[in-house]
Design a protein around this motif. Structure first.
Motif, PDB file in Angstrom:
ATOM      1  N   LYS A  40       0.841  -1.218  -0.196  1.00 53.60           N
ATOM      2  CA  LYS A  40       0.063  -0.029  -0.056  1.00 53.60           C
ATOM      3  C   LYS A  40       0.784   1.214   0.025  1.00 53.60           C
ATOM      4  N   GLY A  41       2.050   1.129  -0.223  1.00 52.29           N
ATOM      5  CA  GLY A  41       3.065   2.320  -0.155  1.00 52.29           C
ATOM      6  C   GLY A  41       3.065   2.952  -1.775  1.00 52.29           C
ATOM      7  N   LYS A  42       4.279   3.548  -1.991  1.00 50.68           N
ATOM      8  CA  LYS A  42       4.462   4.235  -3.207  1.00 50.68           C
ATOM      9  C   LYS A  42       5.610   3.830  -3.662  1.00 50.68           C
ATOM     10  N   ALA A  43       5.739   3.456  -4.962  1.00 43.68           N
ATOM     11  CA  ALA A  43       6.941   2.945  -5.832  1.00 43.68           C
ATOM     12  C   ALA A  43       7.237   3.709  -6.937  1.00 43.68           C
ATOM     13  N   LEU A  44       8.391   3.717  -7.402  1.00 41.52           N
ATOM     14  CA  LEU A  44       8.786   4.271  -8.687  1.00 41.52           C
ATOM     15  C   LEU A  44       9.634   2.785  -9.220  1.00 41.52           C
ATOM     16  N   ILE A  45       9.324   2.631 -10.779  1.00 38.58           N
ATOM     17  CA  ILE A  45       9.917   1.609 -11.309  1.00 38.58           C
ATOM     18  C   ILE A  45      10.380   2.214 -12.495  1.00 38.58           C
ATOM     19  N   GLY A  58      22.160   6.056 -23.857  1.00 38.37           N
ATOM     20  CA  GLY A  58      22.534   4.626 -23.320  1.00 38.37           C
ATOM     21  C   GLY A  58      22.070   4.016 -22.237  1.00 38.37           C
ATOM     22  N   PHE A  59      20.666   4.535 -22.176  1.00 35.21           N
ATOM     23  CA  PHE A  59      19.732   3.819 -21.021  1.00 35.21           C
ATOM     24  C   PHE A  59      20.283   4.470 -19.689  1.00 35.21           C
ATOM     25  N   GLN A  60      20.775   5.648 -19.568  1.00 34.98           N
ATOM     26  CA  GLN A  60      21.138   5.904 -18.195  1.00 34.98           C
ATOM     27  C   GLN A  60      19.866   6.394 -17.269  1.00 34.98           C
ATOM     28  N   LEU A  61      20.192   6.432 -16.119  1.00 33.93           N
ATOM     29  CA  LEU A  61      19.130   6.667 -15.154  1.00 33.93           C
ATOM     30  C   LEU A  61      18.755   8.101 -15.198  1.00 33.93           C
ATOM     31  N   PRO A  62      17.258   8.307 -15.237  1.00 31.01           N
ATOM     32  CA  PRO A  62      16.613   9.620 -15.293  1.00 31.01           C
ATOM     33  C   PRO A  62      16.872  10.270 -13.918  1.00 31.01           C
ATOM     34  N   LEU A  63      17.849  10.655 -13.553  1.00 32.92           N
ATOM     35  CA  LEU A  63      18.334  11.143 -12.356  1.00 32.92           C
ATOM     36  C   LEU A  63      17.513  12.204 -11.706  1.00 32.92           C
ATOM     37  N   THR A  64      17.535  13.266 -12.557  1.00 33.95           N
ATOM     38  CA  THR A  64      16.740  14.529 -12.187  1.00 33.95           C
ATOM     39  C   THR A  64      15.150  14.257 -11.691  1.00 33.95           C
ATOM     40  N   SER A  65      14.664  13.487 -12.751  1.00 28.27           N
ATOM     41  CA  SER A  65      13.076  13.232 -12.394  1.00 28.27           C
ATOM     42  C   SER A  65      12.828  12.396 -11.301  1.00 28.27           C
ATOM     43  N   ILE A  66      13.796  11.348 -11.163  1.00 31.52           N
ATOM     44  CA  ILE A  66      13.867  10.434  -9.752  1.00 31.52           C
ATOM     45  C   ILE A  66      14.047  11.335  -8.724  1.00 31.52           C
ATOM     46  N   ARG A  67      14.975  12.124  -8.550  1.00 31.05           N
ATOM     47  CA  ARG A  67      15.368  12.947  -7.265  1.00 31.05           C
ATOM     48  C   ARG A  67      13.973  13.880  -6.952  1.00 31.05           C
ATOM     49  N   GLU A  68      13.244  14.342  -8.087  1.00 30.03           N
ATOM     50  CA  GLU A  68      12.449  15.219  -7.876  1.00 30.03           C
ATOM     51  C   GLU A  68      11.042  14.329  -6.944  1.00 30.03           C
ATOM     52  N   LYS A  69      11.079  13.124  -7.155  1.00 32.54           N
ATOM     53  CA  LYS A  69       9.929  12.529  -6.819  1.00 32.54           C
ATOM     54  C   LYS A  69      10.281  11.777  -5.461  1.00 32.54           C
ATOM     55  N   LEU A  70      11.462  11.965  -5.109  1.00 32.97           N
ATOM     56  CA  LEU A  70      11.987  11.055  -3.968  1.00 32.97           C
ATOM     57  C   LEU A  70      10.952  10.981  -2.650  1.00 32.97           C
ATOM     58  N   THR A  71      10.514  12.320  -2.201  1.00 31.30           N
ATOM     59  CA  THR A  71       9.797  12.781  -0.872  1.00 31.30           C
ATOM     60  C   THR A  71       8.605  11.896  -0.857  1.00 31.30           C
ATOM     61  N   LYS A  72       8.184  11.690  -2.196  1.00 28.45           N
ATOM     62  CA  LYS A  72       6.733  10.691  -2.008  1.00 28.45           C
ATOM     63  C   LYS A  72       6.905   9.371  -2.298  1.00 28.45           C
ATOM     64  N   THR A  73       8.208   8.746  -2.287  1.00 29.75           N
ATOM     65  CA  THR A  73       8.323   7.451  -2.719  1.00 29.75           C
ATOM     66  C   THR A  73       8.951   6.717  -1.632  1.00 29.75           C
ATOM     67  N   ASP A  74       8.296   5.490  -1.473  1.00 30.19           N
ATOM     68  CA  ASP A  74       8.767   4.695  -0.451  1.00 30.19           C
ATOM     69  C   ASP A  74       9.913   3.753  -0.864  1.00 30.19           C
ATOM     70  N   VAL A  75       9.800   3.290  -2.160  1.00 27.61           N
ATOM     71  CA  VAL A  75      10.562   2.252  -2.813  1.00 27.61           C
ATOM     72  C   VAL A  75      10.786   2.428  -4.116  1.00 27.61           C
ATOM     73  N   ILE A  76      12.150   2.339  -4.416  1.00 27.84           N
ATOM     74  CA  ILE A  76      12.566   2.364  -6.112  1.00 27.84           C
ATOM     75  C   ILE A  76      12.955   0.997  -6.410  1.00 27.84           C
ATOM     76  N   PHE A  77      12.597   0.380  -7.506  1.00 25.19           N
ATOM     77  CA  PHE A  77      12.573  -0.944  -8.179  1.00 25.19           C
ATOM     78  C   PHE A  77      13.668  -0.606  -9.260  1.00 25.19           C
TER      79      PHE A  77
END
Ligand SMILES: Cc1ncc(COP(=O)(O)O)c(C=O)c1O
Length: 359
Positions: A97-102, A131-150
């Motif tokens: 029931k948490g919030k995830a990023l995939i 070359g399929f690098q991590l979308p770091l900026t967009s992930i960082r923006e979402k961190l406060t409302k994310t419990d888990v990243i896969f």
């Protein structure tokens, strides 16, 4: 058409594409080590036959200790699982029931597990142009409302590897925002020794969970063995959720023996280095678009013709590759191909040459 969810299903594909029953199919769709299982395995399974008449030790102490010694961590940081798949579902249960990023395109079971445990999932996408690098900026923006990243590292299906410095940054920021990073290292054993696992970071970051599979390297997907590593409170919580005796006694008995067989892993790395050089050189000469992969599979796109047609052409010539219709962000525009034995790879290249000549 209803595409199968996973690779390694030649019979399903045979029926789907109405192929003759006796037509031989070379399976390049499953990313399993073609050198295995190790030669000693059959005899060892036979020797452990009697263990099936007992319930396994529910704590799996001996296998956990062998994993801990192998990885250089405490046994309390290890949970032996019924393949990496069980580990994924146990982790999802932990964040119920948490919030995830995939981060896509990636292995689809993260999404399935999250759906199963009513986790609210937000999708982010690797950057193919980089070359399929991590979308770091967009992930960082979402961190406060994310419990888990896969995350999958090396990633299935692209074979690419998230940079250590990007991950370190996420782990450090995640400690402040209460975000856990789950890194699925199912294919880490295939990497050259210069790219190590993240296991050394478990000491530093309590918000890191690592998932492993033994089924890929040792060619034992039918036996089902994996494990996860994390700090002790997480492991203890997950142990409580695990189905009793979920790892069978034969699989549990094999864990120490498999981990001891480092020469099999070295031999595999030698084969992979040689064969991937051959395959990538040949594919580049044939003008296919491939992403550099350090593991036993890669994704390919035909710059000149429809890749879907290529998939079907290969199948008609007895070569099954993995479609990418159910990988978000790839949408069937690529095919994933395993690196197989020398003879099989040569056969693949010869069919691809034929495709080029007929184009
Ligand atoms: C990235 C990844 N993780 C985990 C698994 C599950 O592996 P297993 O349950 O066989 O250990 C797979 C299987 O394809 C995979 O590709």
């Amino acid at each position: 058409m209803e595409w199968p969810n996973h690779g390694g299903q030649p019979e399903t594909m045979r029926q789907l594409f109405k192929m003759e029953k006796d037509r031989e199919i070379l399976d390049f769709s499953a990313n399993i080590n073609p050198l295995g299982p190790p030669s000693w395995l059959k005899e060892t399974l036979r020797n452990h036959y009697d263990t099936i008449t007992y319930y396994p030790d529910p704590t799996y102490l001996s296998s956990s200790v062998s994993v801990a010694n192998y990885e250089g961590i405490d046994a309390g940081q290890v949970l032996v699982t019924n393949g990496g798949a069980e580990a994924i579902f146990l982790v999802a249960k932990y964040f119920e029931k948490g919030k995830a990023l995939i981060v896509h395109p990636t292995f689809m079971e993260y999404e399935r597990a999250c759906q199963h445990y009513h986790i609210d999932v937000e999708d982010v996408f690797y950057e193919p142009k980089n070359g399929f690098q991590l979308p770091l900026t967009s992930i960082r923006e979402k961190l406060t409302k994310t419990d888990v990243i896969f995350l999958c590292r090396p990633n299935n299906p692209t074979g690419t590897i998230v940079k250590e410095e990007d991950l370190r940054l996420l782990l450090e920021e995640g400690e402040k925002t209460g975000t856990t990073i789950v890194v699925d290292e199912a294919f880490v054993d295939f990497l050259p020794s210069s790219i190590p696992s993240l296991v050394k970071w478990l000491r530093t970051y309590s918000n890191l969970i690592l998932l492993r599979s033994l089924t890929k390297m040792y060619t034992i997907p039918g036996l089902r063995i994996g494990y996860m590593m994390a700090n002790e409170p997480i492991i203890n919580a997950l142990k409580d959720e695990q189905i009793p005796w979920s790892v069978n006694s034969l699989a549990a008995a094999l864990v120490p023996k498999l981990l001891e067989d480092t020469s099999f892993v070295e031999k595999t790395k030698g084969w992979l280095k040689e064969q991937s050089q051959y395959v990538f050189r040949s594919l580049t000469d044939l003008d296919f678009h491939i992403y550099p992969s350090s593991v036993n599979f890669y994704i390919l796109q035909d710059k000149k013709k429809n890749t879907n047609e290529l998939f079907q052409f290969l199948l008609r010539h007895g070569i099954l590759t993995r479609h990418t219709h159910n990988f978000k962000g790839l949408n069937g525009e690529f095919i994933r191909i395993a690196i197989r034995s020398k003879e099989e790879n040569e056969q693949l290249i010869s069919v691809l040459k034929k495709w080029r000549n007929e184009s």
